[in-house]
Design a protein around this motif. Structure first.
Motif, PDB file in Angstrom:
ATOM      1  N   PRO A   1       0.826  -1.220   0.000  1.00 31.47           N
ATOM      2  CA  PRO A   1       0.000   0.000   0.000  1.00 31.47           C
ATOM      3  C   PRO A   1       0.858   1.269   0.000  1.00 31.47           C
ATOM      4  CG  PRO A   1      -0.570  -1.438   1.867  1.00 31.47           C
ATOM      5  CD  PRO A   1       0.492  -2.147   1.089  1.00 31.47           C
ATOM      6  N   GLU A   2       2.029   1.212   0.629  1.00 33.73           N
ATOM      7  CA  GLU A   2       2.916   2.379   0.689  1.00 33.73           C
ATOM      8  C   GLU A   2       3.381   2.752  -0.719  1.00 33.73           C
ATOM      9  OE1 GLU A   2       3.160  -0.459   2.386  1.00 33.73           O
ATOM     10  OE2 GLU A   2       3.158   0.031   4.524  1.00 33.73           O
ATOM     11  N   ILE A   3       3.583   1.744  -1.560  1.00 31.24           N
ATOM     12  CA  ILE A   3       4.009   2.008  -2.946  1.00 31.24           C
ATOM     13  C   ILE A   3       2.815   2.515  -3.753  1.00 31.24           C
ATOM     14  CG2 ILE A   3       4.925   0.922  -5.045  1.00 31.24           C
ATOM     15  CD1 ILE A   3       6.391  -1.074  -3.199  1.00 31.24           C
ATOM     16  N   LEU A   4       1.664   1.902  -3.512  1.00 29.19           N
ATOM     17  CA  LEU A   4       0.458   2.355  -4.227  1.00 29.19           C
ATOM     18  C   LEU A   4       0.190   3.828  -3.942  1.00 29.19           C
ATOM     19  CD1 LEU A   4      -1.971  -0.671  -3.842  1.00 29.19           C
ATOM     20  CD2 LEU A   4      -0.910   0.213  -5.928  1.00 29.19           C
ATOM     21  N   LYS A   5       0.411   4.234  -2.699  1.00 27.21           N
ATOM     22  CA  LYS A   5       0.159   5.635  -2.347  1.00 27.21           C
ATOM     23  C   LYS A   5       1.091   6.563  -3.158  1.00 27.21           C
ATOM     24  CE  LYS A   5      -0.092   9.086   1.253  1.00 27.21           C
ATOM     25  NZ  LYS A   5       0.548  10.048   0.373  1.00 27.21           N
ATOM     26  N   ALA A   6       2.368   6.185  -3.223  1.00 24.69           N
ATOM     27  CA  ALA A   6       3.313   7.025  -3.976  1.00 24.69           C
ATOM     28  C   ALA A   6       2.907   7.092  -5.452  1.00 24.69           C
ATOM     29  CB  ALA A   6       4.724   6.461  -3.829  1.00 24.69           C
ATOM     30  N   LEU A   7       2.437   5.972  -5.982  1.00 20.10           N
ATOM     31  CA  LEU A   7       2.002   5.972  -7.393  1.00 20.10           C
ATOM     32  C   LEU A   7       0.739   6.814  -7.569  1.00 20.10           C
ATOM     33  CD1 LEU A   7       2.700   2.209  -8.257  1.00 20.10           C
ATOM     34  CD2 LEU A   7       3.893   4.182  -9.214  1.00 20.10           C
ATOM     35  N   HIS A   8      -0.207   6.666  -6.620  1.00 15.99           N
ATOM     36  CA  HIS A   8      -1.441   7.478  -6.693  1.00 15.99           C
ATOM     37  C   HIS A   8      -1.103   8.964  -6.648  1.00 15.99           C
ATOM     38  CE1 HIS A   8      -4.565   4.513  -6.782  1.00 15.99           C
ATOM     39  NE2 HIS A   8      -4.147   3.908  -5.692  1.00 15.99           N
ATOM     40  N   ASP A   9      -0.167   9.324  -5.765  1.00 18.63           N
ATOM     41  CA  ASP A   9       0.202  10.750  -5.650  1.00 18.63           C
ATOM     42  C   ASP A   9       0.747  11.252  -6.987  1.00 18.63           C
ATOM     43  OD1 ASP A   9      -0.558  10.670  -3.049  1.00 18.63           O
ATOM     44  OD2 ASP A   9       1.470  10.691  -2.189  1.00 18.63           O
ATOM     45  N   LYS A  10       1.550  10.429  -7.622  1.00 18.95           N
ATOM     46  CA  LYS A  10       2.119  10.847  -8.914  1.00 18.95           C
ATOM     47  C   LYS A  10       1.019  10.956  -9.964  1.00 18.95           C
ATOM     48  CE  LYS A  10       5.918  11.650  -9.526  1.00 18.95           C
ATOM     49  NZ  LYS A  10       6.478  13.015  -9.384  1.00 18.95           N
ATOM     50  N   VAL A  11       0.088  10.012  -9.943  1.00 19.08           N
ATOM     51  CA  VAL A  11      -1.022  10.082 -10.910  1.00 19.08           C
ATOM     52  C   VAL A  11      -1.840  11.349 -10.662  1.00 19.08           C
ATOM     53  CG1 VAL A  11      -3.202   8.980 -11.617  1.00 19.08           C
ATOM     54  CG2 VAL A  11      -1.141   7.596 -11.315  1.00 19.08           C
ATOM     55  N   SER A  12      -2.074  11.664  -9.391  1.00 18.43           N
ATOM     56  CA  SER A  12      -2.873  12.870  -9.095  1.00 18.43           C
ATOM     57  C   SER A  12      -2.161  14.128  -9.574  1.00 18.43           C
ATOM     58  CB  SER A  12      -3.108  13.034  -7.589  1.00 18.43           C
ATOM     59  OG  SER A  12      -3.750  11.904  -7.125  1.00 18.43           O
ATOM     60  N   HIS A  13      -0.850  14.114  -9.510  1.00 25.05           N
ATOM     61  CA  HIS A  13      -0.102  15.274 -10.004  1.00 25.05           C
ATOM     62  C   HIS A  13      -0.340  15.459 -11.501  1.00 25.05           C
ATOM     63  CE1 HIS A  13       3.754  17.362 -11.181  1.00 25.05           C
ATOM     64  NE2 HIS A  13       3.213  18.201 -10.311  1.00 25.05           N
ATOM     65  N   GLY A  14      -0.411  14.331 -12.198  1.00 26.06           N
ATOM     66  CA  GLY A  14      -0.923  14.366 -13.568  1.00 26.06           C
ATOM     67  C   GLY A  14       0.075  14.662 -14.663  1.00 26.06           C
ATOM     68  N   ILE A  15       1.304  14.938 -14.332  1.00 29.53           N
ATOM     69  CA  ILE A  15       2.288  15.263 -15.376  1.00 29.53           C
ATOM     70  C   ILE A  15       3.324  14.149 -15.429  1.00 29.53           C
ATOM     71  CG2 ILE A  15       4.017  16.924 -16.167  1.00 29.53           C
ATOM     72  CD1 ILE A  15       2.381  19.105 -14.770  1.00 29.53           C
TER      73      ILE A  15
ATOM     74  N   PRO B   1      14.709   7.049 -17.157  1.00 24.03           N
ATOM     75  CA  PRO B   1      13.910   5.885 -16.734  1.00 24.03           C
ATOM     76  C   PRO B   1      12.401   6.150 -16.790  1.00 24.03           C
ATOM     77  CG  PRO B   1      14.823   7.013 -14.828  1.00 24.03           C
ATOM     78  CD  PRO B   1      15.379   7.714 -16.036  1.00 24.03           C
ATOM     79  N   ASN B   2      11.666   5.056 -16.741  1.00 20.78           N
ATOM     80  CA  ASN B   2      10.211   5.117 -16.631  1.00 20.78           C
ATOM     81  C   ASN B   2       9.843   5.755 -15.294  1.00 20.78           C
ATOM     82  OD1 ASN B   2       7.704   3.933 -15.393  1.00 20.78           O
ATOM     83  ND2 ASN B   2       7.486   3.158 -17.472  1.00 20.78           N
ATOM     84  N   LEU B   3       9.038   6.808 -15.341  1.00 18.68           N
ATOM     85  CA  LEU B   3       8.735   7.578 -14.126  1.00 18.68           C
ATOM     86  C   LEU B   3       8.055   6.716 -13.055  1.00 18.68           C
ATOM     87  CD1 LEU B   3       8.418  10.205 -12.517  1.00 18.68           C
ATOM     88  CD2 LEU B   3       6.362  10.670 -13.838  1.00 18.68           C
ATOM     89  N   MET B   4       7.072   5.902 -13.470  1.00 18.69           N
ATOM     90  CA  MET B   4       6.341   5.132 -12.456  1.00 18.69           C
ATOM     91  C   MET B   4       7.248   4.068 -11.821  1.00 18.69           C
ATOM     92  SD  MET B   4       3.821   6.854 -12.330  1.00 18.69           S
ATOM     93  CE  MET B   4       2.108   6.762 -12.018  1.00 18.69           C
ATOM     94  N   GLY B   5       8.142   3.513 -12.633  1.00 21.93           N
ATOM     95  CA  GLY B   5       9.102   2.551 -12.091  1.00 21.93           C
ATOM     96  C   GLY B   5      10.012   3.212 -11.058  1.00 21.93           C
TER      97      GLY B   5
END
Ligand SMILES: Cc1ncc(COP(=O)(O)O)c(C=O)c1O
Length: 390
Positions: A45-59, A271-275
């Protein structure tokens, strides 16, 4: 926090190669897949949160690791593997197989020999051949339930073929060995004597069962460190393979420059941002999740061991010291490799990895991935039992 590894998450129709490619690969649509090395659990879940935050940022523009990323990698390596890393040693690639190809291209010419120890993760062989290098294999052999290195054969193959590069799998997929210090030192001594560069694929480094410990190849000695490339990734540990990101350590500046040139010649740059985000979050916050996961895997292994003992005693479990992949020996039944595979795929309706894919030494074996919820593991064993129970 408590973590749940027993709820089944439906992965069908999610682009998962484990679930969605059955028909395309000649398997029945209802085959239960425990083949490829990814896990049937959502990541931490800690990783999912970081990914969600990045998705919310949207760029999602071009991205690069920052200081925090390097600190997280260094801390993880130090705390988990007693490996003190300097920032300048760290490179990224879109996966460990990509790094293997970069090393093959950096350190060998077409036609030159690359050594592997079979049975082993099949892309090693495929990438050597696809890059027109000479494939040299030294067979591991099994003695008293443990797969071992034939050091005389290993050295002879190096000398006879003028081997330039050796790809080590540590911990070893599929035989589950966690190499002892003495074994690694002997490898290192032979490779140094014959000027063979070592690529240590340590992608399974975080999955080692007590009381064994993973030894990072570059911690063996200064000479071993200078003569090697170590490849790791959070992708196996935290189930992030689809994000295509791995972390490579090269201490020797000459090797690093040659590797970097070969890697960059592919067109890889950032690198791939989400990775990147997921890897940093994993190394910063993933410890508790990983220890809960390891407890689940150990208990799945206990369950498997007891099940085989009680109901399928002719299937021999090679006790894994590391990895979540178990190596099962069906040779007592006396089937040919293709008869065995046919029974497993079409009668038991299980999709495992057939042992011979890893090298002819694997005939009569099947590799099963136990990183799955218990009910799925139990279902898989019941399916096996319906066909193999006497
Ligand atoms: C030993 C080994 N190396 C590399 C990989 C794949 O690495 P990547 O997906 O980073 O290319 C696997 C995946 O199963 C593996 O077992």
């Amino acid at each position: 926090m408590t973590y749940d590894f027993n709820t089944i998450t439906d992965r069908k129709g999610t682009n998962a190669i484990k679930y969605d490619l059955a028909l395309a690969r000649g398997k029945p649509a209802d085959a239960l897949p425990l083949w490829v090395a990814d896990m049937d659990f959502p990541t931490a879940p800690e990783i999912l949160k970081a990914l969600h935050d990045k998705v919310s940022h949207g760029i999602f523009g071009y991205s690069a690791p920052c200081e925090d990323f390097y600190e997280a990698v260094k801390k993880w390596q130090k705390e988990e593997h007693d490996f003190s890393v300097e920032r300048k040693w760290i490179l990224t690639t879109p996966g460990v197989v990509f790094a293997i190809v970069s090393a093959i291209r950096a350190f060998t010419e077409k036609g030159e020999a690359v050594l592997i120890q079979t049975p082993v993760y099949y892309p090693f062989k495929n990438m050597i051949l696809a890059n027109n290098r000479k494939l040299v294999t030294s067979s591991l052999f099994e003695k008293d339930g443990k797969w071992q290195i034939d050091f005389e054969d290993f050295e002879r193959k190096i000398v006879e073929n003028d081997v330039k590069l050796f790809i080590l799998c540590s911990p070893h997929n599929p035989v589950g060995r966690v190499w002892r210090r003495a074994e690694l030192e002997r490898i290192s001594e032979i490779c140094l004597r014959h000027k063979v560069i070592v690529f240590a694929d340590e992608i399974h480094n975080d999955f080692v069962y007590e009381p064994d410990r993973h030894i990072v190849y570059q911690t063996l000695s200064k000479e071993a460190a200078e003569n090697s490339i170590v490849a790791t990734s959070a992708s196996k540990t935290f189930n992030l393979a689809g994000l295509q990101f791995s972390t490579i350590f090269i201490q020797n500046p000459q090797l690093r420059a040659r590797f970097q040139d070969a890697r960059n010649a592919t067109g890889y740059d950032e690198p791939n941002l989400m990775g990147l985000v997921a890897t940093q979050a994993a190394y910063e916050h993933g410890k508790d999740w990983l220890s809960a996961l390891k407890a689940h895997l150990s208990s799945n292994l206990d369950f498997l061991r007891c099940y085989l003992k009680e109901k399928l005693p002719r299937i021999r479990l090679i006790e894994p010291e590391g990895t979540y992949l178990v190596w099962l020996d069906f040779s007592d039944y006396g089937y040919s490799d293709s008869e065995l595979d046919d029974l497993i795929v079409h009668k038991a309706k299980l999709w495992l990895d057939r042992g011979s894919m890893f090298g002819c030494e694997g005939e009569g074996y099947q590799r099963m991935n136990i990183a799955t919820p218990r009910p799925l593991l139990e279902e898989a064993l019941n399916r096996l039992s319906s066909v193999f129970q006497d």
